[in-house]
Design a protein around this motif. Structure first.
Motif, PDB file in Angstrom:
ATOM      1  N   ARG A  87     -25.503  33.912   7.711  1.00  0.00           N
ATOM      2  CA  ARG A  87     -24.490  32.892   8.024  1.00  0.00           C
ATOM      3  C   ARG A  87     -25.017  31.930   9.096  1.00  0.00           C
ATOM      4  O   ARG A  87     -24.752  30.740   9.053  1.00  0.00           O
ATOM      5  CB  ARG A  87     -23.183  33.546   8.504  1.00  0.00           C
ATOM      6  N   ASP A 145     -19.335  36.254   4.022  1.00  0.00           N
ATOM      7  CA  ASP A 145     -18.866  36.079   5.399  1.00  0.00           C
ATOM      8  C   ASP A 145     -18.600  37.381   6.144  1.00  0.00           C
ATOM      9  O   ASP A 145     -18.231  37.362   7.312  1.00  0.00           O
ATOM     10  CB  ASP A 145     -17.629  35.172   5.425  1.00  0.00           C
ATOM     11  N   GLU A 148     -10.132  33.972  -3.236  1.00  0.00           N
ATOM     12  CA  GLU A 148      -9.412  33.788  -1.960  1.00  0.00           C
ATOM     13  C   GLU A 148      -8.994  32.327  -1.731  1.00  0.00           C
ATOM     14  O   GLU A 148      -8.129  32.047  -0.899  1.00  0.00           O
ATOM     15  CB  GLU A 148     -10.257  34.274  -0.771  1.00  0.00           C
ATOM     16  N   HIS A 149      -9.626  31.394  -2.463  1.00  0.00           N
ATOM     17  CA  HIS A 149      -9.325  29.967  -2.263  1.00  0.00           C
ATOM     18  C   HIS A 149      -8.417  29.387  -3.348  1.00  0.00           C
ATOM     19  O   HIS A 149      -8.231  28.174  -3.417  1.00  0.00           O
ATOM     20  CB  HIS A 149     -10.631  29.161  -2.208  1.00  0.00           C
ATOM     21  N   HIS A 171     -24.086  29.218  -0.536  1.00  0.00           N
ATOM     22  CA  HIS A 171     -23.007  30.144  -0.198  1.00  0.00           C
ATOM     23  C   HIS A 171     -23.627  31.370   0.452  1.00  0.00           C
ATOM     24  O   HIS A 171     -24.696  31.815   0.038  1.00  0.00           O
ATOM     25  CB  HIS A 171     -22.265  30.596  -1.464  1.00  0.00           C
TER      26      HIS A 171
HETATM   27 MG    MG Z   1     -16.489  31.764   2.366  1.00  0.00          MG
END
Ligand code: MG
Ligand code: IDP
Length: 149
Positions: free
Chosen positions: A85, A118, A51-52, A115
């Motif tokens: 999170r 999310d 996604e990045h 990490h």
């Molecule tokens: Mg993330």
């Protein structure tokens, strides 16, 4: 019960923070159901952070994650994604609240210690990416009756 994926990044493994981080997660009440120390193959790093791909920090993120071993985990518990999170804290350690892992143990966004998935959808994708189902244990703990009503 919800599951999430948490990975202790190479900076924290090198700084000998595995025990400290696992202790925080265990003390919260989340249950460790899978864990392994591993050097991340390039292809896994790229898929995990797909996604990045267009972000300016992508290449340095991939080279960092593959530079030394990480400690990958699957955690189980009620609302495990959200809770982990919260324990981890904001992405940038300089903005993460004190009391969180990043707030207490990190200084910069490029070395932010851990990490954590999310969302429930990300957690399912990441768990399947990092672990074979046979590596994940299902078990009960006697203290669960003191963690859940
Ligand atoms: Mg993330
Ligand atoms: P998260 O890890 O809190 O979910 P994401 O936005 O998904 O944060 O970013 C993934 C990872 O990419 C971060 O944990 C951090 O290591 C790195 N990262 C994010 N933003 C930056 C940045 O602006 N500079 C350098 N690295 C970054």
């Amino acid at each position: 019960m919800e599951r999430t994926f948490v990975m202790i990044k190479p900076d924290a493994v090198q700084r000998k923070l595995i025990g400290e981080i696992v202790q925080r997660i265990e003390r919260k009440g989340l249950k460790l159901v899978a864990a392994k120390l591993m050097t991340v193959p390039q292809s896994l790093a790229e898929t995990h952070y797909a996604e990045h791909k267009e972000r300016p920090f992508y290449n340095s993120l991939i080279s960092f994650i593959t530079s030394a071993p990480v400690f990958a985990m699957v955690l189980e518990g009620e609302d495990a994604v959200n809770i982990s999170r919260h324990i981890i804290g904001a992405t940038n350690p300089s903005e993460a609240s004190l009391g969180t892992i990043r707030g207490d143990l990190g200084l910069t966004v490029g070395r932010n210690v851990v990490h954590g998935s999310d969302s429930v959808e990300s957690a399912e994708r990441e768990i399947a990416l990092w672990f074979d189902e046979s590596e994940i244990s299902s078990y009960t703990l006697p203290e669960d009756v003191w963690v859940y009503e």
